[in-house]
Design an enzyme around this catalytic site. Structure first.
Site, PDB file in Angstrom:
ATOM      1  N   ARG A 150      -9.753  24.102 -10.534  1.00 54.57           N
ATOM      2  CA  ARG A 150     -10.903  23.587 -11.267  1.00 54.57           C
ATOM      3  C   ARG A 150     -10.766  22.071 -11.338  1.00 54.57           C
ATOM      4  NH1 ARG A 150      -8.921  27.968 -14.297  1.00 54.57           N
ATOM      5  NH2 ARG A 150     -10.353  29.748 -14.452  1.00 54.57           N
ATOM      6  N   LYS A 174      -7.658  27.729 -18.183  1.00 51.65           N
ATOM      7  CA  LYS A 174      -8.313  28.009 -19.461  1.00 51.65           C
ATOM      8  C   LYS A 174      -7.321  28.650 -20.415  1.00 51.65           C
ATOM      9  CE  LYS A 174     -12.984  28.477 -17.573  1.00 51.65           C
ATOM     10  NZ  LYS A 174     -14.164  29.346 -17.421  1.00 51.65           N
ATOM     11  N   HIS A 267     -16.816  22.266  -7.717  1.00 54.09           N
ATOM     12  CA  HIS A 267     -16.962  23.716  -7.845  1.00 54.09           C
ATOM     13  C   HIS A 267     -17.338  24.348  -6.507  1.00 54.09           C
ATOM     14  CE1 HIS A 267     -16.349  26.425 -11.116  1.00 54.09           C
ATOM     15  NE2 HIS A 267     -17.432  27.126 -10.842  1.00 54.09           N
ATOM     16  N   ARG A 270     -14.158  24.736  -4.696  1.00 51.68           N
ATOM     17  CA  ARG A 270     -13.417  25.886  -5.254  1.00 51.68           C
ATOM     18  C   ARG A 270     -13.988  27.202  -4.711  1.00 51.68           C
ATOM     19  NH1 ARG A 270     -10.324  27.688  -9.741  1.00 51.68           N
ATOM     20  NH2 ARG A 270     -11.263  29.330 -11.008  1.00 51.68           N
ATOM     21  N   HIS A 293      -8.395  33.441 -12.665  1.00 51.35           N
ATOM     22  CA  HIS A 293      -9.374  34.272 -13.363  1.00 51.35           C
ATOM     23  C   HIS A 293      -8.660  35.275 -14.259  1.00 51.35           C
ATOM     24  CE1 HIS A 293     -12.681  33.574 -10.082  1.00 51.35           C
ATOM     25  NE2 HIS A 293     -12.620  32.604 -10.974  1.00 51.35           N
ATOM     26  N   TYR A 302     -17.145  37.117  -5.074  1.00 55.89           N
ATOM     27  CA  TYR A 302     -16.952  36.594  -3.717  1.00 55.89           C
ATOM     28  C   TYR A 302     -17.119  37.673  -2.657  1.00 55.89           C
ATOM     29  CZ  TYR A 302     -15.381  32.423  -6.074  1.00 55.89           C
ATOM     30  OH  TYR A 302     -15.341  31.309  -6.861  1.00 55.89           O
TER      31      TYR A 302
END
Length: 322
Positions: A150, A174, A267, A270, A293, A302
């Protein structure tokens, strides 16, 4: 804003930042969303959190619809308000959840955009490997594509986050969750070249000579002492952390030079990283770990991108497809 409303909102934002580990960008988004709702509620006489009702929420939804907010934006804002309402109950500010009868809205699925492998190759082409500024940008772009980080993770990287022996990058995603990501041979080579240039600047102590002008101001194309001594892996010229906007501009400038006529952003890179891995046979669990994730369902999008690509190739190449 009345002191009680402001106090509870700030307590909530502090809670999701410290206890839940939400990123600064997420906290800023929650602050903006809650501020919009509380402003509308105040205009309707609300002065304390006990005054908040379902009616205020419905009025806010109606206002957003009048202002043509997207479904994605409405879903995000209501999600922030649901979290705030539950927090008020847990904190003892209210006995009931004023959002209890307001259903959560599922954000519409949006397929991520990804560049073709050919476009990525053109984007990563370096015109002048001897220019230190170009070296930094090249190393940055190579690492971004090699790791799928990210942009916030990339900007926060320090020199100490590079494990040269293992060929890995340590980053914090995150919730401040740590993960290790392989950086790849090419990215490692350009990164080593850039860091060597910084080391040379520190040894000589020479500042770069301004060689270009932008909007009438001199602009140094070399590496300065502050940048060379910075703890960040990709610092700005003052030695501080690069911003997301600056990384986006670097990619935009390189895309223009490469004559790529589609939007290019951190992004998008990514998404390209994940899509290309999947197309080359990588399994979803591996891609999930690399991207950081929390849930495999996030990564599964994806597979839809790859399926769409398969259909495009089939229609173009199969003699009976048309």
């Amino acid at each position: 804003m009345p002191s009680e409303l402001h106090s509870y909102m700030e307590d909530f934002l502090s809670y999701i930042a410290r206890e839940r580990g939400f990123s600064q960008n997420t906290v800023a988004g929650y602050r903006n969303d809650l501020g919009q709702f509380l402003l509308l509620a105040m205009q309707r006489g609300v002065r304390t959190v006990a005054d908040l009702t379902e009616t205020h929420v419905l009025a806010w939804i109606a206002q957003m619809q009048e202002q043509k907010f997207s479904e994605n934006s409405v879903a995000r804002k209501l999600g922030a308000l649901h979290s705030f309402a539950r927090y008020l109950v847990v904190a003892g500010a209210r006995k009931d959840d004023f959002m209890a009868n307001i259903p959560s809205r599922k954000r519409p699925a949006r397929l991520p955009r990804a560049l073709s492998m050919d476009s990525v190759e053109r984007l990563l082409h370096i015109p002048d490997p001897q220019d230190p500024r170009s070296l930094r940008d090249q190393a940055l772009c190579e690492l971004l594509y090699a790791t799928g980080l990210r942009v916030s993770e990339l900007c926060a990287l320090t020199v100490d986050d590079v494990d040269w022996e293992a060929g890995m990058i340590r980053c914090y995603g995150k919730g401040r969750k740590e993960r290790l990501v392989p950086m790849g041979k090419t990215a490692a080579e350009y990164l080593a070249l850039y860091l060597e240039k910084r080391r040379q600047v520190l040894q000589t102590g020479q500042e770069p000579v301004p060689r270009e002008r932008r909007r009438g101001r001199p602009r140094a194309t070399g590496i300065g002492l502050k940048e060379a001594a910075s703890p960040y892996l990709f610092p700005n010229q003052r030695g501080g952390m690069l911003t997301r906007v600056q990384v986006r501009l670097i990619l935009r400038e390189r895309a223009a030079k490469a004559e790529i006529n589609e939007p290019v952003s951190p992004h998008v890179i990514r998404h390209s990283f994940a899509t290309h891995l999947l197309s080359q046979g990588a399994d979803l669990r591996t891609i999930q770990e690399l991207l950081g994730h929390r849930q495999i369902t996030t990564t599964e999008i994806y597979t839809h991108v790859s399926n769409l690509r398969l259909k495009e190739v089939y229609k173009q190449k199969h003699p009976r497809a048309r």
